[in-house]
Enzyme design. Structure first.
Site, PDB file in Angstrom:
ATOM      1  N   LYS A 190      49.364  48.359  37.576  1.00 31.05           N
ATOM      2  CA  LYS A 190      50.122  48.069  36.349  1.00 31.05           C
ATOM      3  C   LYS A 190      49.208  48.262  35.133  1.00 31.05           C
ATOM      4  CE  LYS A 190      51.020  44.483  33.649  1.00 31.05           C
ATOM      5  NZ  LYS A 190      51.274  45.118  32.356  1.00 31.05           N
ATOM      6  N   GLU A 264      37.086  41.766  36.656  1.00 23.19           N
ATOM      7  CA  GLU A 264      36.237  42.329  35.593  1.00 23.19           C
ATOM      8  C   GLU A 264      36.765  41.745  34.289  1.00 23.19           C
ATOM      9  OE1 GLU A 264      33.699  44.186  36.162  1.00 23.19           O
ATOM     10  OE2 GLU A 264      34.032  45.030  38.151  1.00 23.19           O
ATOM     11  N   CYS A 298      34.634  45.512  26.563  1.00 19.46           N
ATOM     12  CA  CYS A 298      34.203  44.278  27.237  1.00 19.46           C
ATOM     13  C   CYS A 298      32.688  44.092  27.132  1.00 19.46           C
ATOM     14  CB  CYS A 298      34.631  44.307  28.695  1.00 19.46           C
ATOM     15  SG  CYS A 298      34.150  45.822  29.538  1.00 19.46           S
TER      16      CYS A 298
END
Ligand code: TAP
Length: 485
Positions: A190, A264, A298
């Site tokens: 997704k 993650e 990130c």
């Protein structure tokens, strides 16, 4: 005193817009069992171009029955063909996907820029080539799985449920799908609702590559659909990339199951500059560390720790550099900083600016003209930041740099590690001994030395602490997609 180049308004770049056709469909359905199918809800939502707020395409809104259909299709493909196929045959499919993506690289780069807002020079030179590189790399592993753990065999896990964020839509997808397929698993993935288009375009490539139906399924819809996918009884392994907050919700929802997991999550990396660092290169590294992809990364170097003797110099040179960063149309090849992914994300970042000022830090932004429409903001730095400031602790996920100083190497380590996260860090120094000391003492999954934001499919990536667990890329990444027997 060396001369400082400040271009100001003396001259400007001519516009250099990328104009090739991204070949978008007006409407995208779900990709299940090798076909595009209408969602059970009958509903669609819009994907918006954040640079001009115009609708790009309608995207299917999946419901519970669609999640189930996708997981059933993946289970059928796994038992029926994919797990039985020789590794070298699986590798050929991965190789073909990589080549087909390379053939359509320009089209994919433009589509990614339009859906996400990141500059075309990044999608063209980083996102799309790295996505292909991950498929090439894992094509090479597919028939060599006996070398992943010498003396052991690696068996696939079955159906893998994967949920990815919007900051690197194609690249995160490649990080997830390529190792899963190489190891013999089938996938339901997704993408994020802000940026689903390139995942659905890649589904066209899966069709062109004759990938057996059901080996990869793409479902689109809200976060709750991601939750149903990851908790589905058929998923033997779940892989999530996104915020720490959502990661915790997912962990709670699958606690007690025997699903294998990788998470993650977020980060708040320290980029540490010592007084003996090559300052101009370090300034480039600082800019790349926090303004690449508008800081929506990130592992962004969002906390700059500068050695006191050079703090003034580094900040002065950084400001000069920021004065010539070009913020604007992401499709323009000269643009350095594009659009923020959504209005909601822009407002979140702006709220952090208000907090930073309220807490007593000093905010600085270069003068720049922002486009009249779209979700843009200037690169921003804060000086006078302390460790207790919110802007030094929380992941802002935007083009905002918090600058702190240090006097000794131990203080640098202490401050760098004083975070709930542990995804990445950077060190700028002339001394190898400092690099070695810091790379062992910094609690971060990756430590870059005299560079920042460098990636390779062979190099595992992942975090400590609230940045998650498990690795993606390299031999370690593959191990997370199999069972050793
Ligand atoms: P999230 O809001 O966590 O969303 C990530 C994905 O999870 C999206 O597809 C989202 O769907 C879905 N989701 C939302 N709620 C869910 C739920 N309850 N159950 C299952 N799935 C759910 O993160 P984001 O804002 O897209 O991305 C930014 C975050 O990702 C940052 O914290 C960043 O640090 C992190 N990130 C980490 C890494 C690595 S490698 N550590 C890499 C990139 C990004 P919708 O889009 O439909 O809401």
């Amino acid at each position: 005193m060396r001369p400082v180049l400040i271009f100001g308004d003396l001259w400007e770049y001519d516009p250099a817009p990328e104009t090739a056709d991204p070949k978008l469909k007006p409407r995208y359905d779900l990709f299940i069992g090798g076909k595009f199918v209408a969602p059970s809800t009958g509903k669609y939502f819009d994907s918006i171009n954040p640079a001009n707020e115009q609708k790009l395409a309608e995207i299917a809104l999946a419901g519970g029955p669609d999640v189930d259909a996708a997981c059933q299709a993946a289970a059928k493909a796994h038992a029926g063909i994919w797990a039985r196929l020789a590794g070298r045959e699986r590798g050929k499919y991965l190789f073909r996907i990589a080549r087909l993506l390379q053939d359509r690289a320009r089209e994919f780069a433009i589509a990614e820029t339009m859906d996400n807002g990141k500059p075309i020079k990044e999608t063209r030179d980083f996102d799309v080539p790295m996505c292909a590189a991950h498929f090439f790399y894992h094509a090479g592993w597919a028939d060599k799985l006996e070398y992943v753990a010498p003396g052991r065999r690696m068996a696939p896990l079955g159906v893998v449920g994967q949920v990815i964020p919007w900051n690197f839509p194609l690249l995160m997808l490649a990080w997830k799908i390529a190792p899963a397929l190489a190891a013999g698993n089938c996938v339901v993935i997704k993408p994020a609702s802000n940026t689903p288009i390139t995942a659905l375009k890649l589904a066209e490539i899966f069709q062109d590559a004759d990938l057996p139906p059901g080996v990869v399924n793409v479902i689109t819809g809200p976060g709750s659909i991601g939750g149903s996918l990851l908790a589905h009884p058929l998923t033997a392994k779940i892989a999530f990339t996104g915020s720490t907050e959502v990661g915790k919700v997912i962990m709670r929802s699958v606690a007690g199951s025997d699903k294998k997991m990788t998470m993650e999550l977020g980060g708040k990396a320290a980029n540490i500059v010592f007084d003996d660092a090559p300052i101009d290169q370090a300034v480039e590294g600082i800019v790349n560390g926090i303004f690449f992809n508008q800081g929506q990364v990130c592992c962004a170097g969002s906390r700059l720790l500068v050695h006191e003797p050079v703090a003034e110099l580094v900040v002065a040179r950084l400001k000069n550099r920021l004065r010539v960063l070009r913020v604007g149309d992401p499709l323009d090849k000269n643009t350095d900083v594009g659009a923020i992914v959504s209005r909601a994300q822009l407002e979140t970042i702006q709220a952090y600016l208000v907090t930073g000022v309220k807490e007593g830090a000093t905010m600085w932004q270069p003068p720049c003209r922002l486009p009249a429409r779209g979700f843009f903001m200037p690169p921003t730095i804060f000086t006078g930041v302390t460790q207790s400031h919110c802007i030094a602790r929380e992941e802002i996920f935007g083009p905002v740099l918090s600058i702190l100083t240090f006097r000794t190497i131990d203080e640098a380590v202490e401050k760098a590690n004083n975070t709930a996260y542990g995804l990445s860090a950077g060190v700028w120094t002339d001394k190898g001994s400092r690099i070695l000391k810091l790379s062992t003492e910094l609690k971060a999954g990756v430590v870059w030395a005299n560079t920042f934001n460098k990636f390779d499919p062979a190099s595992p990536f992942g975090g400590y602490k609230e940045s998650g667990f498990g690795r993606e890329g390299g031999r370690q990444g593959l191990l997370d997609y199999g069972r050793l027997i």
